[in-house]
Design an enzyme around this catalytic site. Structure first.
Site, PDB file in Angstrom:
ATOM      1  N   LYS A 267       0.857  -1.180   0.000  1.00  0.00           N
ATOM      2  CA  LYS A 267       0.000   0.000   0.000  1.00  0.00           C
ATOM      3  C   LYS A 267       0.891   1.226   0.000  1.00  0.00           C
ATOM      4  CE  LYS A 267      -3.213   2.723   2.875  1.00  0.00           C
ATOM      5  NZ  LYS A 267      -4.034   2.820   4.106  1.00  0.00           N
ATOM      6  N   ASP A 272      -2.435  10.316   3.337  1.00  0.00           N
ATOM      7  CA  ASP A 272      -3.840   9.963   3.524  1.00  0.00           C
ATOM      8  C   ASP A 272      -4.546  11.023   4.361  1.00  0.00           C
ATOM      9  OD1 ASP A 272      -6.291   8.767   3.823  1.00  0.00           O
ATOM     10  OD2 ASP A 272      -5.598   7.186   5.207  1.00  0.00           O
ATOM     11  N   LYS A 279      -9.923  13.317   7.704  1.00  0.00           N
ATOM     12  CA  LYS A 279      -9.446  12.966   9.036  1.00  0.00           C
ATOM     13  C   LYS A 279      -9.393  14.206   9.914  1.00  0.00           C
ATOM     14  CE  LYS A 279      -6.428   9.079   7.821  1.00  0.00           C
ATOM     15  NZ  LYS A 279      -7.114   8.038   8.585  1.00  0.00           N
ATOM     16  N   ASP A 290       1.682   6.498   5.444  1.00  0.00           N
ATOM     17  CA  ASP A 290       0.702   5.551   4.920  1.00  0.00           C
ATOM     18  C   ASP A 290       1.213   4.825   3.670  1.00  0.00           C
ATOM     19  OD1 ASP A 290      -1.695   4.333   5.476  1.00  0.00           O
ATOM     20  OD2 ASP A 290      -2.928   5.750   4.366  1.00  0.00           O
ATOM     21  N   ASP A 349     -12.067   7.405   3.582  1.00  0.00           N
ATOM     22  CA  ASP A 349     -10.865   7.183   4.391  1.00  0.00           C
ATOM     23  C   ASP A 349     -10.493   5.689   4.451  1.00  0.00           C
ATOM     24  OD1 ASP A 349      -8.702   7.830   5.913  1.00  0.00           O
ATOM     25  OD2 ASP A 349      -9.833   8.174   7.769  1.00  0.00           O
ATOM     26  N   GLU A 351      -9.425   3.911   2.176  1.00  0.00           N
ATOM     27  CA  GLU A 351      -8.923   3.958   0.802  1.00  0.00           C
ATOM     28  C   GLU A 351      -7.894   2.877   0.500  1.00  0.00           C
ATOM     29  OE1 GLU A 351      -7.587   5.551   3.193  1.00  0.00           O
ATOM     30  OE2 GLU A 351      -5.459   5.180   2.834  1.00  0.00           O
ATOM     31  N   ARG A 353      -7.775  -0.323   1.077  1.00  0.00           N
ATOM     32  CA  ARG A 353      -8.345  -1.542   0.482  1.00  0.00           C
ATOM     33  C   ARG A 353      -8.786  -1.293  -0.952  1.00  0.00           C
ATOM     34  NH1 ARG A 353     -12.715  -1.650   5.227  1.00  0.00           N
ATOM     35  NH2 ARG A 353     -10.979  -0.574   6.225  1.00  0.00           N
TER      36      ARG A 353
HETATM   37  N1  BES Z   1      -4.180   4.759   6.850  1.00  0.00           N
HETATM   38  C1  BES Z   1      -5.330   4.569   7.633  1.00  0.00           C
HETATM   39  C2  BES Z   1      -5.128   3.593   8.775  1.00  0.00           C
HETATM   40  C3  BES Z   1      -4.343   4.115   9.952  1.00  0.00           C
HETATM   41  C4  BES Z   1      -4.919   4.993  10.852  1.00  0.00           C
HETATM   42  C5  BES Z   1      -3.069   3.670  10.171  1.00  0.00           C
HETATM   43  C6  BES Z   1      -4.187   5.414  11.941  1.00  0.00           C
HETATM   44  C7  BES Z   1      -2.354   4.081  11.280  1.00  0.00           C
HETATM   45  C8  BES Z   1      -2.913   4.969  12.164  1.00  0.00           C
HETATM   46  C9  BES Z   1      -6.469   4.024   6.776  1.00  0.00           C
HETATM   47  O1  BES Z   1      -6.492   4.478   5.470  1.00  0.00           O
HETATM   48  C10 BES Z   1      -7.741   4.470   7.411  1.00  0.00           C
HETATM   49  O2  BES Z   1      -7.977   5.645   7.424  1.00  0.00           O
HETATM   50  N2  BES Z   1      -8.505   3.513   7.928  1.00  0.00           N
HETATM   51  C11 BES Z   1      -9.717   3.804   8.592  1.00  0.00           C
HETATM   52  C12 BES Z   1     -10.750   2.837   8.082  1.00  0.00           C
HETATM   53  C13 BES Z   1     -12.136   3.157   8.532  1.00  0.00           C
HETATM   54  C14 BES Z   1     -12.636   4.402   7.855  1.00  0.00           C
HETATM   55  C15 BES Z   1     -13.026   1.977   8.200  1.00  0.00           C
HETATM   56  C16 BES Z   1      -9.501   3.631  10.085  1.00  0.00           C
HETATM   57  O3  BES Z   1      -8.825   2.691  10.486  1.00  0.00           O
HETATM   58  O4  BES Z   1      -9.997   4.458  10.836  1.00  0.00           O
HETATM   59 ZN    ZN Z   2      -4.736   5.002   4.661  1.00  0.00          ZN
HETATM   60 MN    MN Z   3      -7.536   6.282   5.263  1.00  0.00          MN
END
Ligand code: BES
Ligand code: ZN
Ligand code: MN
Length: 495
Positions: A267, A272, A279, A290, A349, A351, A353
């Site tokens: 990834k 992000d 966010k 990210d 967010d 994204e 996947r």
């Molecule tokens: N890159 C983030 C995941 C992340 C968040 C990694 C904080 C490390 C620290 C990912 O793209 C994301 O935003 N995931 C969301 C998914 C949710 C919207 C289902 C998350 O984990 O909040």
């Molecule tokens: Zn992300």
């Molecule tokens: Mn995200």
């Protein structure tokens, strides 16, 4: 850094810094005993002061030590000698190397022939020492006008332990240093800011690597080419960004052309923001990390080409920037993936996947022996595991077990979460084949469930490295994980 095996008695070795191990409560390793003897009990006197007692990771430098040819004598605490396992040995080396690098010593010799590590061989010790030596020497400088001083040391030598073949020790030093350099490469890419490390920057990094090694071929697909492949899911993530998305394809040939490869998928979200599902502001800078999955693929590929592993390996990176704008994907938008499945983007967010699913579909063309994707995918993985272990979800028990094993060996551990059918309905959508989020519960699992729908044609494992890929706080910075794990896994595969 240069590495060598150097034989000789502790008092005869002529190095800028000679390191010996002192055990807990003052027990001396063979090498430390000799140094103590020739220095009129110099070490014993230090121990009597109780400033230094030999607890694991403690260090003390003696300048111009009596009776030794070396300019400095470094005492490294080894803790309880019988309890020295791989993890504590790595910690001990790290501490010793930190002390070496903090000094102005241009060379260091580790007089550790008598030191044995539980369940590990002499080559393992050399390999780990070299890996730690590389890691400890990394300094981030690229975007500072005042550069921090590079380490003075440029040569690390190690005493050969009895009965070990010199050649195998030398090879171990070499491979440890290669793995360490791969880890540093991943750390560095991770540490670079989002305005420097863009999708194009990652692509250029891969191209530069291929220029140096004829066994590595790299091709870069831009947005037009990805549109032709119908990668509507990946492209929906970069729809709001001025930076062009890139699919980075790295093909390493270490075996016959027709030997099916192992595939790594990274990834590479170079920043992000969350997109329209923006966010919060606090700590958002850390979303430059990210792309650490992508960085680990590049770091592992760099190591693999230098190790000349006798297998074929493909590294694939979906590199995109996730931004809000008038052209960005909106919550509720429905996109069509390369596999033909429609996806309701309920949260922009989620994204990662969306990027990975199209890259996984792209991987099908290789008929891979295994596919491992590496992604900073969910905050839930951080909540579940913290920073010490990466989450592992897989559709193949053997692959899963092998990765757990390799994690132990490389001290870059993974731990499984279930990928059970029962979780799949959480991704149901009223308007598309699948939704891109599964609600507030079991976030790491539902993210993997989403990916699993695009990984049905091969043995696949997903590593969620959201907690392990970087440190926050005063020591903020990328860790280079799981490069060590990936290289260990690939090293165990046969053509
Ligand atoms: N890159 C983030 C995941 C992340 C968040 C990694 C904080 C490390 C620290 C990912 O793209 C994301 O935003 N995931 C969301 C998914 C949710 C919207 C289902 C998350 O984990 O909040
Ligand atoms: Zn992300
Ligand atoms: Mn995200």
């Amino acid at each position: 850094m240069k590495y060598s095996i150097k034989a000789g008695a502790t008092d005869k070795i002529n190095s800028d810094c000679i390191a010996v191990v002192v055990w807990n409560k003052g027990g001396l390793s063979e090498e430390a005993q000799l140094a103590d003897k020739v220095s009129n009990k110099g070490i014993s006197k230090i121990l009597r002061s109780e400033d230094f007692t030999g607890t694991l990771g403690q260090t003390h430098i003696v300048y111009n030590p009596v009776g030794l040819k070396s300019k400095r004598l470094l005492l490294i605490g080894g803790g309880e000698s019988k309890k020295l396992d791989s993890k504590s040995a790595a910690n001990m080396f790290r501490a010793g190397l930190k002390a070496v690098y903090a000094s102005n010593a241009a060379s260091a010799h580790f007089a550790i022939a008598s030191v044995t590590v539980k369940d590990e061989t002499a080559p393992w010790v050399c390999k780990r020492l070299a890996q730690e030596a590389e890691i400890a020497s990394y300094r981030y400088n690229q975007t500072k006008s005042k550069k921090s001083k590079a380490v003075t040391a440029n040569l690390i030598s190690v005493s050969p332990s009895k009965g070990a073949r010199r050649k195998s020790l030398e090879e171990a030093l070499k491979s440890g240093s290669i793995i360490g350099a791969g880890i540093n490469r991943a750390r560095h890419l991770g540490n670079l800011p989002g305005n420097v490390c863009t999708p194009s920057y990652l692509a250029d990094e891969a191209i530069a690597l291929a220029k140096k090694h004829s066994s590595l071929q790299v091709k870069i697909l831009g947005e037009k080419q990805m549109a032709r492949l119908k990668m509507g899911s990946l492209l929906s993530v970069s729809a709001g960004s001025a930076e062009e998305a890139k699919l980075i394809v790295m093909e390493y040939k270490g075996a016959k052309a027709d030997s099916k490869p192992h595939v790594l998928v990274g990834k590479g979200v170079t920043f992000d923001t969350g997109g329209i599902s923006l966010k919060g502001g606090a700590g958002m800078d850390e979303m430059k990390f990210d792309m650490c999955g992508a960085a680990s693929v590049i770091g592992a590929m760099a190591a693999v080409v230098q190790l000349k592993l006798p297998i074929n390996i493909v590294g694939l990176i979906g590199a995109v920037e996730n931004m809000p704008s008038s052209t960005a994907t909106k919550p509720g938008d429905i996109v069509t993936s390369m596999a033909g499945k429609t996806i309701e983007v309920l949260n922009t967010d989620a994204e990662g996947r969306l990027v990975l699913c199209d890259v996984l579909t792209y991987a099908e063309r290789y008929k891979p022996r295994s596919v491992i994707d590496i992604a900073t995918l969910t905050g839930a993985a951080v909540a579940t595991f913290g920073s010490h272990v990466s989450a592992l979800l897989s559709n193949d028990d053997k692959l899963s077990e092998s990765l757990i094993d390799c994690g132990k060996n490389s001290l870059d551990r993974v731990w499984p979460l279930p990928l059970w059918e029962e979780y799949q309905p959480l991704l149901n959508s009223n308007f598309a084949d699948i939704a891109n989020i599964g609600g507030p519960r079991a976030g790491t699992i539902t993210a993997a469930c989403f990916l699993s729908r695009f990984a049905e044609k091969f043995k696949w494992a997903h590593l969620d490295i959201a907690g392990s890929a970087w440190n926050s706080g005063a020591q903020k910075g990328a860790t280079g994980r799981p490069v060590a794990l990936l290289v260990e896994y690939l090293s165990q595969q046969k053509a």
